[in-house]
Design an enzyme around this catalytic site. Structure first.
Site, PDB file in Angstrom:
ATOM      1  N   HIS A  96      21.729  23.337 -44.163  1.00  0.00           N
ATOM      2  CA  HIS A  96      20.406  23.801 -43.784  1.00  0.00           C
ATOM      3  C   HIS A  96      20.329  25.321 -43.800  1.00  0.00           C
ATOM      4  O   HIS A  96      21.335  26.027 -43.725  1.00  0.00           O
ATOM      5  CB  HIS A  96      20.016  23.280 -42.404  1.00  0.00           C
ATOM      6  CG  HIS A  96      20.857  23.797 -41.282  1.00  0.00           C
ATOM      7  ND1 HIS A  96      22.131  23.336 -41.024  1.00  0.00           N
ATOM      8  CD2 HIS A  96      20.604  24.738 -40.336  1.00  0.00           C
ATOM      9  CE1 HIS A  96      22.632  23.957 -39.982  1.00  0.00           C
ATOM     10  NE2 HIS A  96      21.720  24.827 -39.543  1.00  0.00           N
ATOM     11  N   ASP A  98      18.434  28.145 -41.516  1.00  0.00           N
ATOM     12  CA  ASP A  98      17.806  28.234 -40.205  1.00  0.00           C
ATOM     13  C   ASP A  98      16.323  28.558 -40.316  1.00  0.00           C
ATOM     14  O   ASP A  98      15.921  29.505 -41.021  1.00  0.00           O
ATOM     15  CB  ASP A  98      18.483  29.314 -39.354  1.00  0.00           C
ATOM     16  CG  ASP A  98      19.851  28.890 -38.852  1.00  0.00           C
ATOM     17  OD1 ASP A  98      20.083  27.678 -38.708  1.00  0.00           O
ATOM     18  OD2 ASP A  98      20.686  29.775 -38.611  1.00  0.00           O
ATOM     19  N   HIS A 256      24.212  26.569 -44.393  1.00  0.00           N
ATOM     20  CA  HIS A 256      25.451  26.348 -43.644  1.00  0.00           C
ATOM     21  C   HIS A 256      25.455  24.956 -43.042  1.00  0.00           C
ATOM     22  O   HIS A 256      24.430  24.276 -42.972  1.00  0.00           O
ATOM     23  CB  HIS A 256      25.676  27.427 -42.575  1.00  0.00           C
ATOM     24  CG  HIS A 256      24.548  27.589 -41.612  1.00  0.00           C
ATOM     25  ND1 HIS A 256      23.379  28.259 -41.920  1.00  0.00           N
ATOM     26  CD2 HIS A 256      24.398  27.180 -40.324  1.00  0.00           C
ATOM     27  CE1 HIS A 256      22.572  28.256 -40.881  1.00  0.00           C
ATOM     28  NE2 HIS A 256      23.160  27.595 -39.901  1.00  0.00           N
ATOM     29  N   ARG A 271      24.059  32.564 -30.471  1.00  0.00           N
ATOM     30  CA  ARG A 271      23.497  33.042 -31.741  1.00  0.00           C
ATOM     31  C   ARG A 271      22.255  33.889 -31.503  1.00  0.00           C
ATOM     32  O   ARG A 271      21.343  33.483 -30.778  1.00  0.00           O
ATOM     33  CB  ARG A 271      23.113  31.858 -32.631  1.00  0.00           C
ATOM     34  CG  ARG A 271      22.592  32.267 -34.010  1.00  0.00           C
ATOM     35  CD  ARG A 271      22.053  31.084 -34.775  1.00  0.00           C
ATOM     36  NE  ARG A 271      20.791  30.623 -34.220  1.00  0.00           N
ATOM     37  CZ  ARG A 271      20.327  29.368 -34.353  1.00  0.00           C
ATOM     38  NH1 ARG A 271      21.048  28.467 -34.982  1.00  0.00           N
ATOM     39  NH2 ARG A 271      19.171  29.035 -33.839  1.00  0.00           N
TER      40      ARG A 271
END
Length: 280
Positions: A96, A98, A256, A271
């Site tokens: 995917h 983000d 990722h 994150r």
């Protein structure tokens, strides 16, 4: 500062530098950003930085984004806490990009490991510039000008009760992006469909559809083929986490996959996601 390439296609490990220092030093930050555009994902070990330094460094790239489902640190807005300790989570172990469900998907992210299992819990990144470059010419011609919808509803929303899922979808309606986007800083062409992508919106033309079988089944098969390109090992780098390891990636040119092979061991990550532009 020392830079070691990890594969022939993507990824480099950077040593001899503190991201805490880079959060305060514009010149050092610029050097790191230049490496990021070159290698697409950078890895740093032994980064004993504070949350404030984490956020300050990421903020040099641009404004930080909140997440409608994942929790954030109240004292540091934009620092999303990805804590996996109680149950398996199906959101991240797919290829995917983000925020593909946003009108302006993430520009990138700075991810720091707080706690990780002794074995397992690696993350894979994929060079989607290379994935596009190596597509057969006839596929490149077929997807030129194609656009696709992406949605948060069928991923994060799938485990919600119907009312909560509909509320999430209303707050974040599906968006439309080009199947091949252009990198705003390098000018590179990028294959830009991932697990958030649901369907093409302008495929059903006389050029593509001869019979009914070419319509929805044909479009679905093509989308599946394009999504599968992220799984090709030659385009990938795989990183093994340790506490205080940090990954920085360009979300525009990569995908990722968080490998979920560690449960019931805990895995705690933090994150800072950076707001991006509208793809074109």
């Amino acid at each position: 500062m020392k830079v070691d390439r990890l594969t022939a296609c993507i990824g480099a490990e950077v040593s001899g530098v503190s991201l805490g220092d880079a959060s305060r030093d514009a010149g050092l930050f610029d050097d790191i950003k230049a490496l990021l555009l070159q290698h697409r994902v950078l890895f740093f070990r032994d980064q004993d930085i504070t949350r404030a330094e984490h956020v300050a460094f990421a903020h040099r790239f641009g404004d930080l984004e909140a997440h409608p489902v994942a929790g954030s640190d109240p004292a540091h807005p934009g620092l999303v806490q990805i804590y996996r300790s109680e149950a398996k989570n199906p959101y991240e172990n797919n290829y995917h990009t983000d925020g593909l469900w946003r009108p302006n998907p993430s520009m990138g992210a700075v991810l720091r490991c707080i706690e990780c299992p002794e074995v397992g819990g690696d993350t894979i990144w994929v060079n989607m510039v290379e994935a596009y470059r190596q597509l057969p010419d006839d596929i490149k011609k077929r997807i030129e000008g194609l656009r696709a919808k992406s949605s948060i509803e069928h991923s994060f929303g799938a485990v919600m009760d119907p009312e909560e899922r509909r509320r999430l979808a209303a707050q974040h309606p599906e968006v439309e992006h080009p199947v091949v986007r252009t990198h705003p800083e390098t000018g590179e062409k990028i294959l830009y469909v991932a697990s958030f992508t649901t369907h093409f919106v302008n495929y059903h033309t006389t050029e593509n559809v001869r019979h009914g079988l070419d319509k929805t089944p044909g479009a679905g098969l093509l989308l599946n083929y394009l999504q599968s390109q992220a799984s090709i090992p030659e385009y990938q780098v795989r990183f093994r986490w340790k506490p205080n390891s940090v990954a920085i990636w360009d979300n525009r040119s990569t995908q990722h996959y968080a490998v979920m092979d560690y449960w019931p061991a805990p895995r705690r990550m933090e994150r800072a996601g950076i707001e991006g532009d509208v793809p074109y």
